[in-house]
Design a protein around this motif. Structure first.
Motif, short mmCIF file in Angstrom:
data_model
loop_
_atom_site.label_atom_id
_atom_site.label_comp_id
_atom_site.label_asym_id
_atom_site.label_seq_id
_atom_site.Cartn_x
_atom_site.Cartn_y
_atom_site.Cartn_z
N THR A 31 -5.27 -2.47 5.26
CA THR A 31 -4.49 -3.70 5.48
C THR A 31 -3.55 -3.59 6.68
O THR A 31 -3.12 -4.60 7.23
N GLU A 61 -1.51 1.40 5.78
CA GLU A 61 -1.52 0.79 4.45
C GLU A 61 -2.97 0.59 4.04
O GLU A 61 -3.71 -0.15 4.68
N LYS A 106 -5.82 0.13 0.58
CA LYS A 106 -6.04 -0.19 -0.82
C LYS A 106 -7.36 0.45 -1.24
O LYS A 106 -8.38 0.25 -0.58
N GLU A 133 -10.02 1.49 -4.53
CA GLU A 133 -10.45 1.28 -5.92
C GLU A 133 -11.23 2.51 -6.37
O GLU A 133 -12.21 2.92 -5.71
N ASN A 162 -6.92 0.31 -9.24
CA ASN A 162 -6.63 -0.20 -7.90
C ASN A 162 -5.27 0.32 -7.48
O ASN A 162 -4.25 0.00 -8.09
N ALA A 202 -2.48 0.98 -4.33
CA ALA A 202 -2.01 0.66 -2.98
C ALA A 202 -1.37 1.91 -2.37
O ALA A 202 -0.50 2.54 -2.98
#
Length: 239
Positions: free
Chosen positions: A94, A107, A109, A111, A159, A161
Motif C-alpha cells: 500500500t 506498508e 498487507k 494474508e 490478515n 497489516a
C-alpha cells in the motif's frame, strides 16, 4: 683373707655398673625423641549428614528426570503432537517510498493461512507475536499477530497489516527496483508466535513458534496485485 681378696674385684665391678655416667663438660647429650601418638579419628556427624542430603537430592533428581521422560512419552504417543503450518496467500503493497529523512517507508498487507493439524491439541496464540517482511538483511515492515484460539484440525486465515521504516532508503529502494526489473524480487517473511498448547482441559506452558517463508514475487508496485511465484516455509518450536 684369700677369699676376701677374690670377692672384692666383683663387688667393685658391680659398683661401677651402678654409677651414673656424667657427660664431660661442653658435650651435648642427645636424648631419644618420643613421637606424639595421634588421637583416634572420630567420624564427623556433619559430614555424614551432608552425604545423606546429597544422596537424597541426587535420588530425587533421578526420579524427576524419569517421571519427565515418562510424561513426554505419554504425551507423544497419546496426542501425537504436530507443529502448525503456515502459508502466504497474498501480499499487497500500500505504500513504498522515501521519507524526508531519507528513510524508506513501507506498508504491506499480508494474508496468511494457519493450519492446526492436531486432532487432540488446541493452540492459544498469545500476545506478543509478530510477522515481519525482510529484503536481504533489511527489515522493511512488521505487524502484530492477533490473539486467538485455534481448535483441533482448524484452518484460520489471518490478515495482518505491516508497517515500518528502513535506514538508507535510497539504497534499499534502488536495489528493490533493480530486482523488480528482472521480475523476481526475493523477500523473507519471518514469524515469531508465542503459543500455549491445550491438552484436553489442561493449558500447558507457553512456547514459541519460529520460522520463515522465503518468497519470490514479481513486483512491489503499490495497490496492485502481486504474484507470488515461489514460497518455501519452514518452522520450529522453541521452549
Amino acid at each position: 683373707m684369700g677369699d676376701q681378696q677374690k670377692i672384692h674385684p666383683v663387688l667393685q665391678m658391680e659398683a661401677n655398673k651402678t654409677k651414673t655416667t656424667t657427660p664431660a663438660p661442653g658435650k651435648t647429650v642427645l636424648l631419644p625423641v618420643q613421637r606424639p601418638i595421634p588421637p583416634p579419628v572420630i567420624p564427623s556427624k556433619n559430614r555424614n549428614m551432608c552425604c545423606k542430603i546429597f544422596c537424597w537430592v541426587l535420588s530425587l533428581l533421578v526420579i524427576a528426570l524419569i517421571a519427565l521422560a515418562i510424561a513426554v512419552a505419554v504425551v507423544y504417543f497419546v496426542f501425537h503432537p504436530k507443529l502448525p503450518s503456515y502459508e502466504v496467500n497474498s501480499l499487497r503493497v500500500t505504500n513504498l517510498g522515501i521519507n524526508l529523512d531519507l528513510s524508506l517507508s513501507a506498508e504491506f498487507k499480508v494474508e496468511i493461512t494457519a493450519r492446526n493439524p492436531n486432532e487432540k491439541i488446541g493452540i492459544y496464540y498469545e500476545k506478543g507475536g509478530h510477522i515481519g517482511v525482510w529484503y536481504d538483511k533489511t527489515k522493511l515492515c512488521e505487524g502484530p499477530i492477533p490473539r486467538f484460539y485455534q481448535g483441533h484440525r482448524n484452518v484460520t486465515k489471518l490478515n495482518v497489516a505491516l508497517t515500518g521504516r528502513a535506514q538508507y532508503g535510497n539504497t534499499v529502494l534502488a536495489a528493490l527496483q533493480q530486482q523488480q526489473q528482472t521480475g523476481r524480487v526475493p523477500l523473507d517473511l519471518k514469524v515469531n508466535a508465542p503459543v500455549a498448547i491445550k491438552l484436553g482441559n489442561l493449558k500447558m506452558k507457553k512456547i514459541r513458534i519460529l520460522g520463515s517463508c522465503k518468497l519470490v514475487v514479481d513486483s512491489l508496485s503499490t495497490n496492485n496485485n502481486i504474484n507470488i511465484k515461489a514460497s518455501d516455509c519452514s518452522f520450529k518450536a522453541k521452549l
